[in-house]
Design an enzyme around this catalytic site. Structure first.
Site, PDB file in Angstrom:
ATOM      1  N   LYS A  48      66.348   5.014  61.082  1.00  0.00           N
ATOM      2  CA  LYS A  48      67.378   4.004  61.360  1.00  0.00           C
ATOM      3  C   LYS A  48      68.077   4.461  62.634  1.00  0.00           C
ATOM      4  O   LYS A  48      69.297   4.671  62.681  1.00  0.00           O
ATOM      5  CB  LYS A  48      68.317   3.883  60.151  1.00  0.00           C
TER       6      LYS A  48
ATOM      7  N   TYR B 266      70.052  14.003  49.499  1.00  0.00           N
ATOM      8  CA  TYR B 266      69.934  14.568  48.158  1.00  0.00           C
ATOM      9  C   TYR B 266      70.538  15.967  48.066  1.00  0.00           C
ATOM     10  O   TYR B 266      70.885  16.423  46.981  1.00  0.00           O
ATOM     11  CB  TYR B 266      68.467  14.666  47.734  1.00  0.00           C
TER      12      TYR B 266
ATOM     13  N   ASP C 242      62.106   7.626  48.958  1.00  0.00           N
ATOM     14  CA  ASP C 242      62.285   7.303  47.537  1.00  0.00           C
ATOM     15  C   ASP C 242      62.233   5.788  47.345  1.00  0.00           C
ATOM     16  O   ASP C 242      61.533   5.269  46.473  1.00  0.00           O
ATOM     17  CB  ASP C 242      63.626   7.860  47.052  1.00  0.00           C
TER      18      ASP C 242
ATOM     19  N   ASP D 228      64.529  -0.962  57.673  1.00  0.00           N
ATOM     20  CA  ASP D 228      64.586  -2.337  57.148  1.00  0.00           C
ATOM     21  C   ASP D 228      63.313  -3.106  57.516  1.00  0.00           C
ATOM     22  O   ASP D 228      62.727  -3.802  56.677  1.00  0.00           O
ATOM     23  CB  ASP D 228      65.871  -3.059  57.607  1.00  0.00           C
TER      24      ASP D 228
ATOM     25  N   ASP E 299      58.865   3.233  45.673  1.00  0.00           N
ATOM     26  CA  ASP E 299      58.912   2.271  44.557  1.00  0.00           C
ATOM     27  C   ASP E 299      58.484   0.885  45.036  1.00  0.00           C
ATOM     28  O   ASP E 299      57.802   0.145  44.319  1.00  0.00           O
ATOM     29  CB  ASP E 299      60.315   2.182  43.936  1.00  0.00           C
TER      30      ASP E 299
HETATM   31  C1  IPM Z   1      61.347  10.213  42.411  1.00  0.00           C
HETATM   32  C2  IPM Z   1      62.517  10.049  41.487  1.00  0.00           C
HETATM   33  C3  IPM Z   1      63.508  11.167  41.744  1.00  0.00           C
HETATM   34  C4  IPM Z   1      63.930  11.089  43.192  1.00  0.00           C
HETATM   35  C5  IPM Z   1      64.742  11.190  40.827  1.00  0.00           C
HETATM   36  C6  IPM Z   1      64.372  11.244  39.355  1.00  0.00           C
HETATM   37  C7  IPM Z   1      65.689  12.299  41.171  1.00  0.00           C
HETATM   38  O1  IPM Z   1      63.096   8.795  41.640  1.00  0.00           O
HETATM   39  O2  IPM Z   1      60.678  11.264  42.348  1.00  0.00           O
HETATM   40  O3  IPM Z   1      61.069   9.297  43.198  1.00  0.00           O
HETATM   41  O4  IPM Z   1      64.793  10.281  43.549  1.00  0.00           O
HETATM   42  O5  IPM Z   1      63.368  11.846  43.997  1.00  0.00           O
HETATM   43 MN    MN Z   2      62.027   7.464  43.002  1.00  0.00          MN
END
Ligand code: IPM
Ligand code: MN
Length: 367
Positions: free
Chosen positions: A191, A143, A247, A223, A251
Protein backbone atom coordinates in the site's frame (compact mmCIF):
# COMPACT_ATOMS: atom_id res chain seq x y z
CA UNK A 1 18.22 -49.32 7.80
CA UNK A 2 14.93 -47.48 7.86
CA UNK A 3 15.19 -43.69 7.87
CA UNK A 4 13.51 -42.12 10.88
CA UNK A 5 12.09 -38.62 11.11
CA UNK A 6 10.69 -37.10 14.25
CA UNK A 7 7.50 -35.13 13.73
CA UNK A 8 6.03 -32.99 16.51
CA UNK A 9 2.26 -33.14 16.02
CA UNK A 10 0.26 -30.26 17.50
CA UNK A 11 -3.44 -31.00 16.85
CA UNK A 12 -4.66 -27.89 18.69
CA UNK A 13 -8.35 -27.13 18.98
CA UNK A 14 -11.72 -27.83 17.39
CA UNK A 15 -11.49 -29.61 14.05
CA UNK A 16 -7.69 -29.44 14.37
CA UNK A 17 -7.70 -32.75 16.25
CA UNK A 18 -9.97 -34.40 13.68
CA UNK A 19 -8.07 -33.36 10.56
CA UNK A 20 -4.71 -34.12 12.17
CA UNK A 21 -5.80 -37.69 12.90
CA UNK A 22 -6.29 -38.11 9.13
CA UNK A 23 -2.97 -36.44 8.36
CA UNK A 24 -1.30 -38.94 10.70
CA UNK A 25 -3.09 -41.81 8.98
CA UNK A 26 -1.76 -40.59 5.62
CA UNK A 27 1.79 -40.22 7.00
CA UNK A 28 1.60 -43.83 8.22
CA UNK A 29 0.54 -44.94 4.74
CA UNK A 30 3.41 -42.98 3.19
CA UNK A 31 5.81 -44.55 5.69
CA UNK A 32 4.65 -48.06 4.77
CA UNK A 33 4.88 -47.41 1.07
CA UNK A 34 8.27 -45.72 1.02
CA UNK A 35 9.93 -47.49 3.95
CA UNK A 36 10.22 -44.37 6.09
CA UNK A 37 9.67 -44.31 9.82
CA UNK A 38 7.79 -41.22 10.98
CA UNK A 39 8.04 -40.97 14.75
CA UNK A 40 5.01 -38.82 15.53
CA UNK A 41 4.44 -37.44 19.01
CA UNK A 42 1.54 -35.20 20.02
CA UNK A 43 1.83 -32.03 22.10
CA UNK A 44 -0.80 -29.49 23.16
CA UNK A 45 -1.11 -25.96 21.78
CA UNK A 46 -3.81 -23.27 21.80
CA UNK A 47 -6.83 -23.81 24.03
CA UNK A 48 -5.64 -27.41 24.49
CA UNK A 49 -2.39 -25.99 25.91
CA UNK A 50 -4.31 -23.72 28.25
CA UNK A 51 -6.37 -26.71 29.43
CA UNK A 52 -3.32 -28.97 29.87
CA UNK A 53 -0.76 -26.55 31.27
CA UNK A 54 -2.33 -23.09 31.68
CA UNK A 55 -0.38 -21.83 28.65
CA UNK A 56 -1.34 -21.74 24.94
CA UNK A 57 2.28 -22.70 24.11
CA UNK A 58 3.34 -24.94 27.01
CA UNK A 59 6.99 -25.48 27.93
CA UNK A 60 6.79 -29.17 26.94
CA UNK A 61 5.60 -28.18 23.45
CA UNK A 62 8.29 -25.50 23.13
CA UNK A 63 11.01 -28.03 23.88
CA UNK A 64 9.53 -30.67 21.56
CA UNK A 65 9.26 -28.43 18.47
CA UNK A 66 12.87 -27.31 18.85
CA UNK A 67 14.04 -30.96 18.67
CA UNK A 68 11.73 -32.12 15.86
CA UNK A 69 12.58 -32.51 12.17
CA UNK A 70 9.24 -30.87 11.31
CA UNK A 71 6.13 -29.62 13.09
CA UNK A 72 2.60 -30.51 11.95
CA UNK A 73 -0.16 -28.32 13.36
CA UNK A 74 -3.97 -28.58 13.13
CA UNK A 75 -5.66 -25.33 14.15
CA UNK A 76 -6.02 -23.15 17.22
CA UNK A 77 -8.95 -21.13 18.53
CA UNK A 78 -11.75 -21.51 21.02
CA UNK A 79 -14.63 -19.06 21.46
CA UNK A 80 -14.55 -19.79 25.21
CA UNK A 81 -11.25 -17.88 25.32
CA UNK A 82 -12.30 -14.96 23.08
CA UNK A 83 -12.26 -12.58 26.01
CA UNK A 84 -9.31 -14.08 27.88
CA UNK A 85 -6.23 -11.87 28.44
CA UNK A 86 -3.92 -11.91 25.43
CA UNK A 87 -1.31 -14.24 26.97
CA UNK A 88 -3.99 -16.91 27.41
CA UNK A 89 -5.49 -16.69 23.94
CA UNK A 90 -4.97 -19.70 21.67
CA UNK A 91 -3.76 -17.41 18.84
CA UNK A 92 -0.98 -16.12 21.10
CA UNK A 93 0.31 -19.69 21.32
CA UNK A 94 0.43 -19.97 17.55
CA UNK A 95 2.21 -16.63 17.14
CA UNK A 96 4.75 -17.61 19.81
CA UNK A 97 5.33 -20.93 18.01
CA UNK A 98 5.94 -19.16 14.68
CA UNK A 99 8.32 -16.71 16.38
CA UNK A 100 10.25 -19.44 18.22
CA UNK A 101 10.75 -21.42 15.01
CA UNK A 102 11.62 -18.22 13.11
CA UNK A 103 9.44 -19.32 10.20
CA UNK A 104 9.35 -16.01 8.35
CA UNK A 105 8.14 -17.34 4.99
CA UNK A 106 4.66 -18.81 4.78
CA UNK A 107 3.95 -20.60 1.50
CA UNK A 108 0.29 -21.03 0.63
CA UNK A 109 -0.21 -22.76 -2.72
CA UNK A 110 -3.66 -22.27 -4.24
CA UNK A 111 -4.25 -24.68 -7.10
CA UNK A 112 -7.66 -25.16 -8.66
CA UNK A 113 -8.15 -28.88 -9.28
CA UNK A 114 -10.11 -29.66 -12.45
CA UNK A 115 -12.47 -31.96 -10.49
CA UNK A 116 -13.55 -29.04 -8.29
CA UNK A 117 -13.86 -26.16 -10.77
CA UNK A 118 -17.64 -26.19 -10.34
CA UNK A 119 -17.37 -25.90 -6.53
CA UNK A 120 -16.28 -22.26 -6.61
CA UNK A 121 -18.91 -19.51 -6.84
CA UNK A 122 -16.72 -17.95 -9.57
CA UNK A 123 -17.17 -18.72 -13.26
CA UNK A 124 -15.32 -21.82 -14.48
CA UNK A 125 -13.55 -20.02 -17.35
CA UNK A 126 -11.82 -17.76 -14.78
CA UNK A 127 -10.62 -20.72 -12.75
CA UNK A 128 -9.16 -23.18 -15.19
CA UNK A 129 -5.43 -23.51 -14.65
CA UNK A 130 -5.32 -21.20 -11.62
CA UNK A 131 -2.10 -21.93 -9.75
CA UNK A 132 -1.01 -19.19 -7.34
CA UNK A 133 1.63 -19.41 -4.64
CA UNK A 134 1.07 -16.88 -1.89
CA UNK A 135 4.31 -16.10 -0.06
CA UNK A 136 3.26 -14.39 3.16
CA UNK A 137 5.75 -12.81 5.57
CA UNK A 138 4.90 -14.51 8.87
CA UNK A 139 6.97 -13.26 11.79
CA UNK A 140 6.76 -9.48 11.50
CA UNK A 141 4.41 -6.61 10.79
CA UNK A 142 1.27 -5.78 12.73
CA UNK A 143 1.06 -9.19 14.38
CA UNK A 144 4.26 -8.62 16.33
CA UNK A 145 4.98 -4.87 16.31
CA UNK A 146 5.50 -3.02 19.59
CA UNK A 147 4.09 -0.92 21.13
CA UNK A 148 0.73 -2.61 21.13
CA UNK A 149 -2.21 -2.73 23.46
CA UNK A 150 -5.12 -0.85 24.90
CA UNK A 151 -4.33 2.61 26.15
CA UNK A 152 -5.59 4.79 28.95
CA UNK A 153 -8.90 3.47 30.19
CA UNK A 154 -9.11 1.21 27.17
CA UNK A 155 -10.88 3.75 25.01
CA UNK A 156 -8.03 3.78 22.52
CA UNK A 157 -5.69 1.07 21.26
CA UNK A 158 -2.50 0.79 19.27
CA UNK A 159 -0.72 -1.71 17.04
CA UNK A 160 2.54 -1.07 15.24
CA UNK A 161 3.43 -1.86 11.65
CA UNK A 162 7.21 -2.05 11.35
CA UNK A 163 9.44 -3.91 8.90
CA UNK A 164 13.17 -3.73 8.42
CA UNK A 165 14.72 -4.00 4.96
CA UNK A 166 16.38 -7.25 6.12
CA UNK A 167 13.02 -8.82 7.00
CA UNK A 168 11.61 -7.81 3.63
CA UNK A 169 14.64 -9.00 1.73
CA UNK A 170 14.72 -12.53 3.15
CA UNK A 171 11.07 -13.25 2.38
CA UNK A 172 11.38 -11.61 -1.05
CA UNK A 173 14.23 -14.02 -1.85
CA UNK A 174 11.97 -16.95 -0.98
CA UNK A 175 9.37 -15.56 -3.41
CA UNK A 176 11.89 -15.09 -6.24
CA UNK A 177 13.47 -18.51 -5.67
CA UNK A 178 9.99 -20.11 -5.70
CA UNK A 179 9.12 -18.27 -8.90
CA UNK A 180 12.17 -19.82 -10.55
CA UNK A 181 10.61 -23.26 -9.94
CA UNK A 182 7.34 -22.04 -11.47
CA UNK A 183 6.36 -19.47 -14.11
CA UNK A 184 8.98 -16.84 -13.17
CA UNK A 185 6.58 -14.08 -12.20
CA UNK A 186 6.35 -12.33 -8.82
CA UNK A 187 3.57 -9.89 -7.93
CA UNK A 188 4.45 -7.93 -4.80
CA UNK A 189 1.56 -6.49 -2.81
CA UNK A 190 1.75 -3.29 -0.79
CA UNK A 191 0.00 0.00 0.00
CA UNK A 192 2.88 2.22 -1.06
CA UNK A 193 0.53 5.08 -1.98
CA UNK A 194 -0.20 5.54 1.74
CA UNK A 195 2.20 3.64 4.03
CA UNK A 196 5.92 4.31 4.57
CA UNK A 197 6.42 0.64 5.44
CA UNK A 198 5.03 -0.23 2.03
CA UNK A 199 7.39 2.24 0.35
CA UNK A 200 10.31 0.43 1.98
CA UNK A 201 8.72 -2.88 0.98
CA UNK A 202 8.48 -1.84 -2.68
CA UNK A 203 12.02 -0.40 -2.80
CA UNK A 204 13.48 -3.49 -1.16
CA UNK A 205 11.62 -5.99 -3.33
CA UNK A 206 12.66 -4.04 -6.42
CA UNK A 207 16.30 -4.10 -5.33
CA UNK A 208 16.21 -7.85 -4.57
CA UNK A 209 14.50 -8.39 -7.92
CA UNK A 210 17.62 -7.11 -9.68
CA UNK A 211 19.31 -10.35 -8.63
CA UNK A 212 16.59 -12.27 -10.46
CA UNK A 213 16.52 -10.74 -13.91
CA UNK A 214 14.93 -13.94 -15.24
CA UNK A 215 11.85 -13.35 -13.03
CA UNK A 216 9.24 -10.75 -13.98
CA UNK A 217 8.29 -8.46 -11.10
CA UNK A 218 5.09 -6.40 -10.78
CA UNK A 219 3.76 -4.38 -7.87
CA UNK A 220 0.10 -4.03 -6.96
CA UNK A 221 -1.64 -2.06 -4.24
CA UNK A 222 -3.42 -4.44 -1.92
CA UNK A 223 -6.90 -3.20 -2.82
CA UNK A 224 -6.24 -3.78 -6.52
CA UNK A 225 -4.68 -7.17 -5.73
CA UNK A 226 -7.82 -8.18 -3.81
CA UNK A 227 -9.95 -7.30 -6.82
CA UNK A 228 -7.71 -8.99 -9.40
CA UNK A 229 -7.46 -12.14 -7.33
CA UNK A 230 -11.11 -12.89 -8.00
CA UNK A 231 -11.51 -11.03 -11.31
CA UNK A 232 -8.48 -12.57 -13.08
CA UNK A 233 -6.67 -15.11 -10.89
CA UNK A 234 -4.98 -16.80 -13.86
CA UNK A 235 -2.68 -13.78 -14.16
CA UNK A 236 -0.90 -14.59 -10.87
CA UNK A 237 2.04 -16.87 -10.28
CA UNK A 238 3.78 -15.92 -7.00
CA UNK A 239 2.04 -13.34 -4.81
CA UNK A 240 4.41 -11.79 -2.23
CA UNK A 241 2.85 -10.01 0.74
CA UNK A 242 3.45 -8.80 4.27
CA UNK A 243 1.83 -10.66 7.17
CA UNK A 244 -1.60 -9.03 7.51
CA UNK A 245 -2.29 -8.56 3.80
CA UNK A 246 -1.30 -12.19 3.25
CA UNK A 247 -3.69 -13.39 5.93
CA UNK A 248 -6.57 -11.60 4.23
CA UNK A 249 -5.67 -12.45 0.62
CA UNK A 250 -5.19 -16.14 1.41
CA UNK A 251 -8.74 -16.53 2.73
CA UNK A 252 -9.94 -14.70 -0.37
CA UNK A 253 -7.93 -17.08 -2.55
CA UNK A 254 -9.71 -20.02 -0.90
CA UNK A 255 -12.85 -18.95 -2.78
CA UNK A 256 -11.05 -19.89 -6.00
CA UNK A 257 -10.66 -23.53 -4.96
CA UNK A 258 -14.15 -23.79 -3.48
CA UNK A 259 -13.35 -24.34 0.21
CA UNK A 260 -10.99 -23.10 2.88
CA UNK A 261 -10.80 -26.74 3.96
CA UNK A 262 -8.64 -27.67 0.97
CA UNK A 263 -5.66 -25.38 1.45
CA UNK A 264 -2.31 -26.30 3.00
CA UNK A 265 0.62 -24.16 4.08
CA UNK A 266 4.31 -24.46 4.82
CA UNK A 267 6.15 -22.00 7.07
CA UNK A 268 9.88 -22.01 6.60
CA UNK A 269 12.84 -20.40 8.31
CA UNK A 270 16.25 -21.52 9.50
CA UNK A 271 15.24 -24.50 11.65
CA UNK A 272 12.41 -27.06 11.50
CA UNK A 273 9.48 -26.00 9.34
CA UNK A 274 5.92 -25.58 10.56
CA UNK A 275 3.15 -27.11 8.48
CA UNK A 276 -0.51 -26.23 8.97
CA UNK A 277 -3.69 -26.08 6.92
CA UNK A 278 -4.83 -22.48 6.51
CA UNK A 279 -8.28 -23.04 8.00
CA UNK A 280 -9.16 -22.37 11.62
CA UNK A 281 -10.60 -24.54 14.39
CA UNK A 282 -14.20 -24.21 13.07
CA UNK A 283 -15.91 -24.63 16.46
CA UNK A 284 -19.32 -24.72 14.75
CA UNK A 285 -18.63 -28.11 13.17
CA UNK A 286 -16.02 -29.49 15.59
CA UNK A 287 -16.38 -33.05 16.87
CA UNK A 288 -18.98 -34.06 14.28
CA UNK A 289 -16.84 -35.78 11.63
CA UNK A 290 -17.80 -33.02 9.15
CA UNK A 291 -14.49 -31.24 8.58
CA UNK A 292 -12.59 -31.60 5.33
CA UNK A 293 -9.21 -33.25 6.08
CA UNK A 294 -7.76 -32.47 2.63
CA UNK A 295 -6.13 -29.20 3.75
CA UNK A 296 -4.32 -31.12 6.50
CA UNK A 297 -3.43 -33.99 4.16
CA UNK A 298 -2.12 -31.61 1.48
CA UNK A 299 -0.11 -30.06 4.32
CA UNK A 300 1.52 -33.46 4.84
CA UNK A 301 2.67 -33.27 1.22
CA UNK A 302 4.30 -29.88 1.89
CA UNK A 303 5.90 -31.26 5.05
CA UNK A 304 7.42 -34.10 3.05
CA UNK A 305 8.65 -31.84 0.23
CA UNK A 306 9.79 -28.70 2.06
CA UNK A 307 10.29 -30.01 5.60
CA UNK A 308 12.04 -33.31 4.95
CA UNK A 309 13.21 -32.97 1.34
CA UNK A 310 11.16 -35.98 0.13
CA UNK A 311 9.63 -34.93 -3.22
CA UNK A 312 8.50 -38.38 -4.34
CA UNK A 313 6.38 -39.20 -1.27
CA UNK A 314 5.01 -35.63 -1.43
CA UNK A 315 3.89 -36.14 -5.02
CA UNK A 316 2.30 -39.48 -4.05
CA UNK A 317 0.14 -37.73 -1.43
CA UNK A 318 -0.91 -35.02 -3.88
CA UNK A 319 -1.69 -37.63 -6.50
CA UNK A 320 -3.88 -39.58 -4.05
CA UNK A 321 -5.81 -36.41 -3.17
CA UNK A 322 -6.47 -35.61 -6.85
CA UNK A 323 -7.45 -39.21 -7.54
CA UNK A 324 -9.93 -39.34 -4.65
CA UNK A 325 -11.53 -36.13 -5.89
CA UNK A 326 -11.61 -37.34 -9.51
CA UNK A 327 -13.32 -40.50 -8.29
CA UNK A 328 -16.01 -38.29 -6.76
CA UNK A 329 -15.08 -38.38 -3.08
CA UNK A 330 -16.50 -35.25 -1.42
CA UNK A 331 -16.76 -33.93 2.08
CA UNK A 332 -19.78 -31.80 2.88
CA UNK A 333 -18.07 -28.44 2.15
CA UNK A 334 -17.32 -29.44 -1.46
CA UNK A 335 -20.31 -31.67 -2.19
CA UNK A 336 -23.22 -30.50 -4.30
CA UNK A 337 -26.30 -29.58 -2.27
CA UNK A 338 -28.15 -32.75 -1.30
CA UNK A 339 -25.43 -35.06 -2.66
CA UNK A 340 -23.96 -37.70 -0.36
CA UNK A 341 -20.78 -36.68 1.43
CA UNK A 342 -17.98 -38.48 3.25
CA UNK A 343 -17.09 -37.67 6.81
CA UNK A 344 -13.64 -36.56 7.91
CA UNK A 345 -12.50 -40.09 8.75
CA UNK A 346 -13.88 -41.70 5.60
CA UNK A 347 -12.14 -39.11 3.40
CA UNK A 348 -8.87 -39.66 5.25
CA UNK A 349 -9.22 -43.42 4.90
CA UNK A 350 -9.99 -43.09 1.20
CA UNK A 351 -6.85 -41.07 0.49
CA UNK A 352 -4.63 -43.26 2.71
CA UNK A 353 -6.08 -46.30 0.92
CA UNK A 354 -5.13 -44.87 -2.48
CA UNK A 355 -1.56 -44.40 -1.29
CA UNK A 356 -1.38 -48.02 -0.09
CA UNK A 357 -3.07 -49.30 -3.26
CA UNK A 358 -0.48 -47.63 -5.46
CA UNK A 359 2.10 -49.60 -3.51
CA UNK A 360 0.33 -52.92 -4.13
CA UNK A 361 -0.05 -52.24 -7.83
CA UNK A 362 3.65 -51.43 -8.08
CA UNK A 363 4.87 -54.47 -6.17
CA UNK A 364 7.08 -56.74 -8.27
CA UNK A 365 5.34 -59.93 -9.43
CA UNK A 366 7.86 -62.33 -7.94
CA UNK A 367 10.16 -61.68 -5.01
C1 IPM B 1 -3.87 -18.07 9.62
C2 IPM B 1 -4.73 -17.77 10.81
C3 IPM B 1 -3.88 -17.16 11.90
C4 IPM B 1 -3.25 -15.90 11.35
C5 IPM B 1 -4.60 -16.86 13.23
C6 IPM B 1 -5.27 -18.08 13.82
C7 IPM B 1 -3.70 -16.22 14.24
O1 IPM B 1 -5.79 -16.95 10.46
O2 IPM B 1 -2.90 -18.85 9.76
O3 IPM B 1 -4.14 -17.54 8.53
O4 IPM B 1 -3.89 -14.85 11.30
O5 IPM B 1 -2.08 -15.98 10.93
MN1 MN C 1 -5.94 -16.53 8.32
Amino acid sequence: MVTQYSIAVLPGDGIGTEVIAEAERVLEAVGDRFGIDFAMRRFPIGAAGVAAAGDPFPEETRAAVARADAVLLGAVGDPALDHAPRHLRPESGLLALRAQLGVFANLRPVTVLPALVDRSPLKADRLEGVDVLIVRELTGGLYYGEPRGREGEGASAVNTLRYSAAEIERVARVAFESARQRRRHVTSVDKANVLEVSQLWRETVTRVGQDYSDVRLDHLYVDTAAMRLVAGPQAFDVLLTENMFGDILSDEAAVLVGSLGLLPSASLGEGPGLFEPIHGSAPDIAGRDLANPIGAIATVALLLRHGLGLPEPAAAVEHAISLALEQGARTRDIAEAGAPALGTRAMGARIAGLIAEAQRSRAPVAR
